[in-house]
Design an enzyme around this catalytic site. Structure first.
Site, PDB file in Angstrom:
ATOM      1  N   ILE A  45       1.012  -1.142  -0.225  1.00 52.70           N
ATOM      2  CA  ILE A  45      -0.446  -0.164   0.027  1.00 52.70           C
ATOM      3  C   ILE A  45       0.856   1.025  -0.288  1.00 52.70           C
ATOM      4  O   ILE A  45       1.745   1.456   0.681  1.00 52.70           O
ATOM      5  CB  ILE A  45      -0.448   0.410   1.162  1.00 52.70           C
ATOM      6  CG1 ILE A  45      -2.207  -1.215   1.475  1.00 52.70           C
ATOM      7  CG2 ILE A  45      -1.647   1.098   1.172  1.00 52.70           C
ATOM      8  CD1 ILE A  45      -2.785  -1.520   0.370  1.00 52.70           C
ATOM      9  N   GLU A 172     -18.268   7.804  16.219  1.00 53.76           N
ATOM     10  CA  GLU A 172     -17.891   7.044  17.146  1.00 53.76           C
ATOM     11  C   GLU A 172     -17.322   8.018  18.238  1.00 53.76           C
ATOM     12  O   GLU A 172     -17.092   7.351  19.706  1.00 53.76           O
ATOM     13  CB  GLU A 172     -15.805   6.375  16.130  1.00 53.76           C
ATOM     14  CG  GLU A 172     -15.042   5.238  17.327  1.00 53.76           C
ATOM     15  CD  GLU A 172     -13.785   6.167  18.291  1.00 53.76           C
ATOM     16  OE1 GLU A 172     -13.522   5.940  18.885  1.00 53.76           O
ATOM     17  OE2 GLU A 172     -14.103   7.278  18.217  1.00 53.76           O
ATOM     18  N   ASP A 307      -0.185  -2.150   5.277  1.00 57.05           N
ATOM     19  CA  ASP A 307       0.600  -2.457   4.543  1.00 57.05           C
ATOM     20  C   ASP A 307      -0.368  -4.177   5.219  1.00 57.05           C
ATOM     21  O   ASP A 307       0.005  -4.878   4.920  1.00 57.05           O
ATOM     22  CB  ASP A 307       1.920  -3.098   4.188  1.00 57.05           C
ATOM     23  CG  ASP A 307       2.290  -2.418   3.367  1.00 57.05           C
ATOM     24  OD1 ASP A 307       1.919  -1.533   2.261  1.00 57.05           O
ATOM     25  OD2 ASP A 307       3.834  -1.902   3.921  1.00 57.05           O
TER      26      ASP A 307
END
Length: 440
Positions: A45, A172, A307
């Site tokens: 990524i 949240e 990642d």
């Protein structure tokens, strides 16, 4: 959330070399094993892409009163930004509305086409900030990583066995309001279809730890194995347990897991010794504060956790990539990389294919090395053309290169001997090619 690496030393290099010799690291001339089909790995990524999303979230906050909190225009603008990216990438998106504290809130849900909807893997992060700041680590970091991982699914045209659903939660910070609303409004039959939920909340803390949720053993081990492959120790996450959106799923019996790099708790001396950073200082000194800006991010932690998210998604959804039947070839023979020495190669023979290599040839690399910044890595085509995969960098001080590169090799014949060429261009560190593979 509602709630570095040690310097190089000659002695450390000597110990690393001794360890390689003790383990029987092979000679430079070791021949590669026969190529064989191999499972596909998750893509790397790109950190730059994740950080570009953080910059956008920061700009959104700056243009909307300095925050992205529930009920404020910065939150809805954040939803719109993420939704536009996903729509363009081929996801089916849904905006779910709810009301909290007299204001309208929004959850964004994105489904990737295909996969067994009776076995749905969900991946999520909360998108709202507190009202005191832009909320870049808490939790633009998790939101950006989940977004970029979703976009990686699209780029790979992943065809997982399980259905993939991504989510960005509202409110949240007011008590898991958005995720709780989503779960509570799912019929029991739909809840039963969710095989697991992965949560990413605060994954770029400036003085980071590497914490893994211990709720579901399979998910937990998936993350632990990934970090073990990087040589990064992990600890069980306790500081925010039950204080982020995974709790909404866990409370109704859905398996959950996730990652966290720490909030307001102080890093201990033992933790600083194994992770680097500063003992006696909070993992995130700007937790829930106005200083939680783009400067409040540790790039290495953000990169590793992004990642790890991709690794877990690819592993737990049991995905493959288009075209169906695409083949991978792998060499698993170890090849030692001499310290500040000549380049070494590992070869993979490819036969029986017609035409040229693809425009998105995937090159999976697993190199064990005590200072990866020393390494220059090239893919060498059968005709001798070289494609640079990685340059050396004095600032890249982490261990190992375990990632997948994409190369436009469409001008190269597919058949022939492909080589991975690696050179250590600086002194004091050593390592070896553990394995590598090509996916056509």
């Amino acid at each position: 959330m509602n709630l570095s690496v040690p310097g190089r030393t000659l002695a450390g290099a000597a110990l690393a070399l001794a360890g390689l010799l003790a383990a029987g690291a092979p000679a430079q001339s070791a021949a590669p094993s026969a190529a064989r089909p191999a499972a596909l790995a998750a893509p790397d990524i790109p950190l730059a892409n994740v950080k570009a999303h953080l910059t956008q979230f920061s700009s959104i906050a700056a243009a909307n009163g300095g925050n992205r909190a529930h009920g404020r225009p910065g939150y809805k603008a954040s939803v719109d930004y993420v939704k536009a990216k996903l729509d363009a990438a081929g996801f089916t998106t849904t905006v779910q509305q709810f009301t909290s504290s007299g204001a309208t809130g929004y959850n964004l849900i994105a489904d990737w086409p295909g996969g067994d909807t009776g076995q749905t893997l969900m991946v999520g992060a909360h998108l709202d900030s507190v009202s005191s700041g832009a909320g870049i680590n808490d939790n633009a970091s998790g939101s950006a990583a989940v977004l970029e991982t979703a976009l990686a699914v699209s780029r790979a045209q992943l065809q997982p066995a399980k259905h993939l659903r991504f989510a960005w939660w509202g409110a949240e910070e007011l008590g898991l309001i958005g995720s709780r609303y989503y779960v509570n409004n799912l019929p029991a039959a739909e809840r039963a279809k969710i095989s697991g939920y992965l949560n990413f909340d605060m994954i770029g803390s400036p003085n980071p730890g590497y914490f893994v949720y211990d709720d579901d053993p399979v998910i937990e081990q998936t993350f632990k194995d990934y970090f073990a492959g990087l040589g990064v120790p992990t600890e069980i996450e306790t500081e925010g347990d039950g204080r982020s959106d995974h709790a909404s799923f866990k409370n109704v019996g859905i398996p959950v897991g996730g990652l966290f790099t720490g909030a307001g708790r102080t890093k201990s001396s033992a933790q600083a010794q194994k992770w680097g950073g500063t003992a006696g200082q909070a993992f995130d000194r700007c937790y829930h504060s106005s200083c939680d800006t783009t400067a409040n991010i540790n790039d290495t932690a953000l990169d590793r956790n992004s990642d790890a998210a991709a690794h877990a998604i690819w592993s737990l959804s049991a995905g493959t990539t288009n075209p169906p039947g695409g083949d991978a070839y792998e060499s698993t023979a170890d090849v030692a990389i001499p310290d500040a020495g000549a380049a070494v190669t590992s070869a993979i023979p490819v036969t029986g294919r017609s035409g040229n290599a693809p425009a998105a040839l995937r090159v999976g690399v697993d190199i064990k090395h005590t200072y990866r910044g020393d390494l220059v890595i090239d893919l060498v085509a059968p005709d001798g053309s070289a494609y640079r995969l990685k340059n050396s960098s004095g600032s890249d001080s982490a261990d190992n290169v375990i990632t997948t590169y994409t190369v436009n090799a469409s001008s190269e014949a597919a058949n022939g001997e492909w080589k991975l060429r690696v050179q250590d261009v600086a002194r004091y560190d050593t390592g070896y090619i553990d394995s590598w593979k090509l996916t056509f």
